[in-house]
Design a protein around this motif. Sequence first.
Motif, PDB file in Angstrom:
ATOM      1  N   UNK A 123      37.503  24.929  34.748  1.00 54.25           N
ATOM      2  CA  UNK A 123      37.662  23.796  33.996  1.00 54.25           C
ATOM      3  C   UNK A 123      38.238  22.489  34.741  1.00 54.25           C
ATOM      4  N   UNK A 147      33.822  37.608  37.873  1.00 50.91           N
ATOM      5  CA  UNK A 147      32.761  37.355  37.369  1.00 50.91           C
ATOM      6  C   UNK A 147      32.338  36.426  36.434  1.00 50.91           C
ATOM      7  N   UNK A 148      32.934  35.520  35.539  1.00 50.50           N
ATOM      8  CA  UNK A 148      32.737  34.368  35.048  1.00 50.50           C
ATOM      9  C   UNK A 148      32.263  33.405  35.984  1.00 50.50           C
ATOM     10  N   UNK A 151      28.582  35.224  37.884  1.00 51.15           N
ATOM     11  CA  UNK A 151      27.409  35.377  37.066  1.00 51.15           C
ATOM     12  C   UNK A 151      27.612  34.280  35.990  1.00 51.15           C
ATOM     13  N   UNK A 194      26.562  31.436  33.584  1.00 48.98           N
ATOM     14  CA  UNK A 194      25.095  31.084  33.000  1.00 48.98           C
ATOM     15  C   UNK A 194      24.564  29.897  33.734  1.00 48.98           C
ATOM     16  N   UNK A 220      27.420  44.551  42.265  1.00 54.20           N
ATOM     17  CA  UNK A 220      27.170  45.318  41.164  1.00 54.20           C
ATOM     18  C   UNK A 220      26.707  46.756  41.460  1.00 54.20           C
ATOM     19  N   UNK A 235      30.543  48.950  32.542  1.00 55.48           N
ATOM     20  CA  UNK A 235      30.733  47.594  31.450  1.00 55.48           C
ATOM     21  C   UNK A 235      32.107  47.859  31.048  1.00 55.48           C
ATOM     22  N   UNK A 261      34.662  46.541  33.938  1.00 50.94           N
ATOM     23  CA  UNK A 261      34.800  45.051  33.623  1.00 50.94           C
ATOM     24  C   UNK A 261      35.454  44.412  32.695  1.00 50.94           C
ATOM     25  N   UNK A 262      35.279  45.055  31.457  1.00 43.64           N
ATOM     26  CA  UNK A 262      35.871  44.517  30.378  1.00 43.64           C
ATOM     27  C   UNK A 262      37.388  44.645  30.571  1.00 43.64           C
ATOM     28  N   UNK A 267      38.632  42.110  33.548  1.00 38.58           N
ATOM     29  CA  UNK A 267      38.333  40.847  33.065  1.00 38.58           C
ATOM     30  C   UNK A 267      39.272  40.555  31.651  1.00 38.58           C
ATOM     31  N   UNK A 268      39.718  41.553  31.022  1.00 38.72           N
ATOM     32  CA  UNK A 268      40.511  41.194  29.833  1.00 38.72           C
ATOM     33  C   UNK A 268      42.016  41.169  30.193  1.00 38.72           C
ATOM     34  N   UNK A 298      42.279  37.627  31.985  1.00 41.96           N
ATOM     35  CA  UNK A 298      42.358  36.396  31.180  1.00 41.96           C
ATOM     36  C   UNK A 298      43.491  36.457  30.151  1.00 41.96           C
TER      37      UNK A 298
END
Lengths: 200, 200
Positions: free
Chosen positions: B29, B106-107, B110, B112, B130, B154, B157-158, B161-162, B165
Motif C-alpha cells: 500500500x 504470494x500476495x 499472484x 489479481x 509452485x 495450500x 502457504x496458509x 503467509x498467516x 501477516x
Amino acid sequence: MARRPYHHGNLRAELIEASFALLARDGLSGFSVAQVARTLGVSTASPYRHFADRDHLLAAVAAQAALELADRIRSDADAAGSDPRERFAVTAGTYVRYVARRGAGYPVIFATSLAGLEDPELVQAGRALMSLMLQLAQETGVAPTPERALLLLERHGVIAQGYLTLHREGFLTLGDVSLDGIAERATEATRDLLRAFADA
Amino acid sequence: MARRPYHHGNLRAELIEASFALLARDGLSGFSVAQVARTLGVSTASPYRHFADRDHLLAAVAAQAALELADRIRSDADAAGSDPRERFAVTAGTYVRYVARRGAGYPVIFATSLAGLEDPELVQAGRALMSLMLQLAQETGVAPTPERALLLLERHGVIAQGYLTLHREGFLTLGDVSLDGIAERATEATRDLLRAFADA
DNA sequence: GTCTATAAATAGATAGAC
DNA sequence: GTCTATCTATTTATAGAC
C-alpha cells in the motif's frame, strides 16, 4: 450553489457503518475519510466533527469489529453443538466469513498504528475477543498448559488469517473458492490442528 | 536550477531493487513510483522510460521475487538435509524470512491486479515456484494423491503467509517475536502439519 | 535516457459561514 | 453539526527540452 439537505441525525454511526463497507470492498489501503464521506453524500469536512482524524475513525471501526466478531464467534460456537473441539474449529470459518464481509479483522483490530492511540474501547474490545478465544481454546482439552493454549490460539489465528489473505489476494484458485468454501477449508484445517494437539 | 548528474547506467535494475526496499519497509500500500524514484535521486518521470506504468514495474519486481524465493527455497531445503519432511518444513520459515526482508511474496507474485497484465516472465516464474513447492510436497511421502499434495501445499502457504501477516500487523506479541523466531514457529507448525498428514 | 515542468486526481485537515 | 471553500501534500502520468 444548491445547498445540501443539511443534517443527518446519526452521522457518527453511519460513518462507522460506511467505513466497514469501504474496508470490505477496497481493504485498509483503499480506505479514506473522503471516500467514506462521499458514500454518505456528506461533505469531506463532516467526519472531522466526529473523529479527530483518520486513525480515530478507524479505531472506532476496529472496536466495533472486535465486538461484532466476538458475537459471531459465540453464536457460531453455540450453533456447532457441545463438542468443545468442534466449537473451537468452526470459529476459524467464522473469522474468514466475518472479516471478508466486513473488512476488519486482526490486522485492523490490533493494528500497530492504532495501538498508539490507546483508545480504551478498542483496547477493551480486543482483550475481550482474545479472552473469548482463549477460553474456547482451553475448553478443547487438548492444551493442558497455558502455554499450549496460547500456541493453539496462535495457530488458529494463523490458519484463519492465512486463508483469508491468500483468498483475498487471489492465490487460491483450485476447488470451491466461494467464501463459504474457503471458510470451510479453514475450519477443516483447524480440526486437523486439534487432532495433532490431541496426539502430541 | 542546478541540473542533476544525468545518467545512471542501469536504472531499470536499480528501480526494481529500490522497489524491493520500499515494499519491505512500507508494504504494497505504501509503494509508489514517485517514492522509488526519489530513493534513487532521479526524477519521477524517469521510471516511465523503463516501465509503462506502476503495475508493470510491480510485475517485474514480482517476477524477480518468484525467482529469488525459489532459489532460497532450494538452497534452504538442501541445507536441511535429506529427510524430505524436514526439507519441506523448513521452507515455511524460508518464506517468512524472505518475504519479510524483501517485501514481496504470494500476495504480490499472484496479485489479481497483475494477473491481467499476462506478463510472460511473471507467469513463468510463478509457475516454476509452485512447481518446486509441489515437488517438495510430493517428496514428503505423506500425500499419496495429487489432491492431497495440493492440499498440503495450500496448508503450507496458509501457515507461512498467516504467520507473516500476523507478525507484520503486530498481532504476535508473545515469546520470541524476532523475524527468525517467527520463521521458526512457521516451520514448527509445518512439521506438525506433516505429522497430521502422515497419521491420516 | 534523463531531465524540467506540468496536469489532473485524490487525500488529510482546517477556517469560517450558517 | 453540517456546509462551502481552501491549503498543502502526494501520486500517476505526459509533453517536450537536452
